[in-house]
Design a protein around this motif. Sequence first.
Motif, PDB file in Angstrom:
ATOM      1  N   ASN A   1      12.356   8.713   2.646  1.00 40.06           N
ATOM      2  CA  ASN A   1      11.519   9.342   3.676  1.00 40.06           C
ATOM      3  C   ASN A   1      10.548   8.339   4.286  1.00 40.06           C
ATOM      4  OD1 ASN A   1      12.726  11.850   3.385  1.00 40.06           O
ATOM      5  ND2 ASN A   1      11.176  12.617   1.977  1.00 40.06           N
ATOM      6  N   LYS A   2       9.975   7.476   3.444  1.00 44.97           N
ATOM      7  CA  LYS A   2       9.039   6.460   3.950  1.00 44.97           C
ATOM      8  C   LYS A   2       9.756   5.422   4.806  1.00 44.97           C
ATOM      9  CE  LYS A   2       5.207   6.803   0.768  1.00 44.97           C
ATOM     10  NZ  LYS A   2       4.004   6.030   0.567  1.00 44.97           N
ATOM     11  N   ILE A   3      10.983   5.100   4.472  1.00 46.25           N
ATOM     12  CA  ILE A   3      11.766   4.171   5.296  1.00 46.25           C
ATOM     13  C   ILE A   3      12.073   4.825   6.638  1.00 46.25           C
ATOM     14  CG2 ILE A   3      14.006   3.024   5.548  1.00 46.25           C
ATOM     15  CD1 ILE A   3      13.923   2.564   2.476  1.00 46.25           C
TER      16      ILE A   3
ATOM     17  N   GLN B   1       0.836  -1.208   0.000  1.00 45.71           N
ATOM     18  CA  GLN B   1       0.000   0.000   0.000  1.00 45.71           C
ATOM     19  C   GLN B   1       0.865   1.251   0.000  1.00 45.71           C
ATOM     20  OE1 GLN B   1      -3.255   0.627  -0.294  1.00 45.71           O
ATOM     21  NE2 GLN B   1      -3.611  -1.534  -0.638  1.00 45.71           N
ATOM     22  N   ASN B   2       2.081   1.145   0.521  1.00 39.57           N
ATOM     23  CA  ASN B   2       2.981   2.292   0.635  1.00 39.57           C
ATOM     24  C   ASN B   2       3.966   2.410  -0.524  1.00 39.57           C
ATOM     25  OD1 ASN B   2       1.990   3.296   3.119  1.00 39.57           O
ATOM     26  ND2 ASN B   2       3.002   1.610   4.155  1.00 39.57           N
ATOM     27  N   ILE B   3       3.741   1.658  -1.594  1.00 39.41           N
ATOM     28  CA  ILE B   3       4.642   1.715  -2.739  1.00 39.41           C
ATOM     29  C   ILE B   3       4.679   3.143  -3.301  1.00 39.41           C
ATOM     30  CG2 ILE B   3       2.874   1.082  -4.423  1.00 39.41           C
ATOM     31  CD1 ILE B   3       4.997  -0.509  -5.926  1.00 39.41           C
TER      32      ILE B   3
ATOM     33  N   ASP C   1       9.319  -0.795   5.478  1.00 36.59           N
ATOM     34  CA  ASP C   1      10.345  -1.522   6.219  1.00 36.59           C
ATOM     35  C   ASP C   1      11.032  -2.491   5.272  1.00 36.59           C
ATOM     36  OD1 ASP C   1      11.950  -2.913   7.952  1.00 36.59           O
ATOM     37  OD2 ASP C   1      10.296  -3.791   9.111  1.00 36.59           O
ATOM     38  N   PRO C   2      12.247  -2.163   4.831  1.00 32.74           N
ATOM     39  CA  PRO C   2      12.952  -3.044   3.896  1.00 32.74           C
ATOM     40  C   PRO C   2      13.235  -4.429   4.462  1.00 32.74           C
ATOM     41  CG  PRO C   2      14.021  -0.904   4.034  1.00 32.74           C
ATOM     42  CD  PRO C   2      12.994  -0.942   5.113  1.00 32.74           C
ATOM     43  N   GLU C   3      13.177  -4.581   5.780  1.00 35.57           N
ATOM     44  CA  GLU C   3      13.422  -5.882   6.407  1.00 35.57           C
ATOM     45  C   GLU C   3      12.200  -6.797   6.310  1.00 35.57           C
ATOM     46  OE1 GLU C   3      16.299  -6.797   7.631  1.00 35.57           O
ATOM     47  OE2 GLU C   3      17.312  -4.861   7.538  1.00 35.57           O
ATOM     48  N   ARG C   4      11.003  -6.199   6.066  1.00 37.74           N
ATOM     49  CA  ARG C   4       9.765  -6.973   6.036  1.00 37.74           C
ATOM     50  C   ARG C   4       9.496  -7.492   4.631  1.00 37.74           C
ATOM     51  NH1 ARG C   4       4.655  -6.285   4.838  1.00 37.74           N
ATOM     52  NH2 ARG C   4       4.776  -4.048   4.480  1.00 37.74           N
TER      53      ARG C   4
ATOM     54  N   VAL D   1      14.458  14.244 -16.233  1.00 38.20           N
ATOM     55  CA  VAL D   1      14.682  12.797 -16.267  1.00 38.20           C
ATOM     56  C   VAL D   1      15.385  12.357 -14.980  1.00 38.20           C
ATOM     57  CG1 VAL D   1      15.861  10.890 -17.442  1.00 38.20           C
ATOM     58  CG2 VAL D   1      14.696  12.658 -18.781  1.00 38.20           C
ATOM     59  N   GLU D   2      16.501  12.982 -14.666  1.00 36.81           N
ATOM     60  CA  GLU D   2      17.213  12.636 -13.432  1.00 36.81           C
ATOM     61  C   GLU D   2      16.371  13.007 -12.208  1.00 36.81           C
ATOM     62  OE1 GLU D   2      21.392  13.574 -11.095  1.00 36.81           O
ATOM     63  OE2 GLU D   2      21.238  14.079 -13.219  1.00 36.81           O
ATOM     64  N   GLU D   3      15.677  14.127 -12.286  1.00 40.81           N
ATOM     65  CA  GLU D   3      14.846  14.595 -11.173  1.00 40.81           C
ATOM     66  C   GLU D   3      13.769  13.574 -10.813  1.00 40.81           C
ATOM     67  OE1 GLU D   3      13.733  17.090  -8.087  1.00 40.81           O
ATOM     68  OE2 GLU D   3      15.527  17.106  -9.328  1.00 40.81           O
ATOM     69  N   ALA D   4      13.243  12.868 -11.797  1.00 43.18           N
ATOM     70  CA  ALA D   4      12.228  11.844 -11.533  1.00 43.18           C
ATOM     71  C   ALA D   4      12.806  10.756 -10.628  1.00 43.18           C
ATOM     72  CB  ALA D   4      11.735  11.239 -12.846  1.00 43.18           C
ATOM     73  N   PHE D   5      14.015  10.309 -10.928  1.00 46.71           N
ATOM     74  CA  PHE D   5      14.654   9.281 -10.105  1.00 46.71           C
ATOM     75  C   PHE D   5      15.005   9.812  -8.718  1.00 46.71           C
ATOM     76  CE2 PHE D   5      15.361   7.693 -14.397  1.00 46.71           C
ATOM     77  CZ  PHE D   5      15.022   6.361 -14.252  1.00 46.71           C
ATOM     78  N   VAL D   6      15.501  11.034  -8.671  1.00 41.05           N
ATOM     79  CA  VAL D   6      15.897  11.627  -7.395  1.00 41.05           C
ATOM     80  C   VAL D   6      14.685  11.803  -6.484  1.00 41.05           C
ATOM     81  CG1 VAL D   6      16.804  13.730  -6.312  1.00 41.05           C
ATOM     82  CG2 VAL D   6      17.961  12.758  -8.305  1.00 41.05           C
ATOM     83  N   GLN D   7      13.606  12.344  -7.024  1.00 38.07           N
ATOM     84  CA  GLN D   7      12.399  12.542  -6.209  1.00 38.07           C
ATOM     85  C   GLN D   7      11.819  11.213  -5.728  1.00 38.07           C
ATOM     86  OE1 GLN D   7       9.286  15.102  -7.607  1.00 38.07           O
ATOM     87  NE2 GLN D   7      10.700  16.755  -8.129  1.00 38.07           N
ATOM     88  N   CYS D   8      11.814  10.222  -6.597  1.00 40.03           N
ATOM     89  CA  CYS D   8      11.291   8.912  -6.239  1.00 40.03           C
ATOM     90  C   CYS D   8      12.153   8.284  -5.127  1.00 40.03           C
ATOM     91  CB  CYS D   8      11.264   8.017  -7.475  1.00 40.03           C
ATOM     92  SG  CYS D   8      10.259   6.548  -7.300  1.00 40.03           S
ATOM     93  N   ALA D   9      13.455   8.336  -5.287  1.00 34.28           N
ATOM     94  CA  ALA D   9      14.359   7.785  -4.269  1.00 34.28           C
ATOM     95  C   ALA D   9      14.214   8.532  -2.947  1.00 34.28           C
ATOM     96  CB  ALA D   9      15.807   7.862  -4.760  1.00 34.28           C
ATOM     97  N   ARG D  10      14.085   9.851  -3.019  1.00 35.94           N
ATOM     98  CA  ARG D  10      13.926  10.656  -1.802  1.00 35.94           C
ATOM     99  C   ARG D  10      12.633  10.281  -1.070  1.00 35.94           C
ATOM    100  NH1 ARG D  10      14.735  15.888  -3.772  1.00 35.94           N
ATOM    101  NH2 ARG D  10      16.948  15.499  -3.554  1.00 35.94           N
TER     102      ARG D  10
END
Length: 112
Positions: free
Chosen positions: A70-72, A11-13, A78-81, A57-66
């Motif tokens: 933030n959600k982590i 749900q948090n994707i 939770d990357p461990e789950r 183009v790069e901004e799309a990846f940067v914003q997505c990663a950011r």
Amino acid sequence: MISYARMLASQNIVIILCGNKKDLDADREVTFLEASRFAQENELMFLETSALTGENVEEAFVQCARKILNKIESGELDPERMGSGIQYGDAALRQLRSPRRGQAESAQECGC
């Protein structure tokens, strides 16, 4: 489609809607407002990009990663789950990165 992605991943994707070919405004089939509204209604990130000019183009990846980071940090992801939709990379690679940080810190401490 969006509901399937959230159902199959999490749900948090983090999903980003990229409107490509921003450089071809005259040939536009979907207005910025329509796409922006769709993204907002479906809780998607939205950027218009141009592969030709490289705009956003790069901004799309940067914003997505950011947003993922933030959600982590907030505990939403939770990357461990298992089934969280995200996971850490190979543990061996993480271990390779750690000594480098330690070496850099030691080098700074010695004043070389």
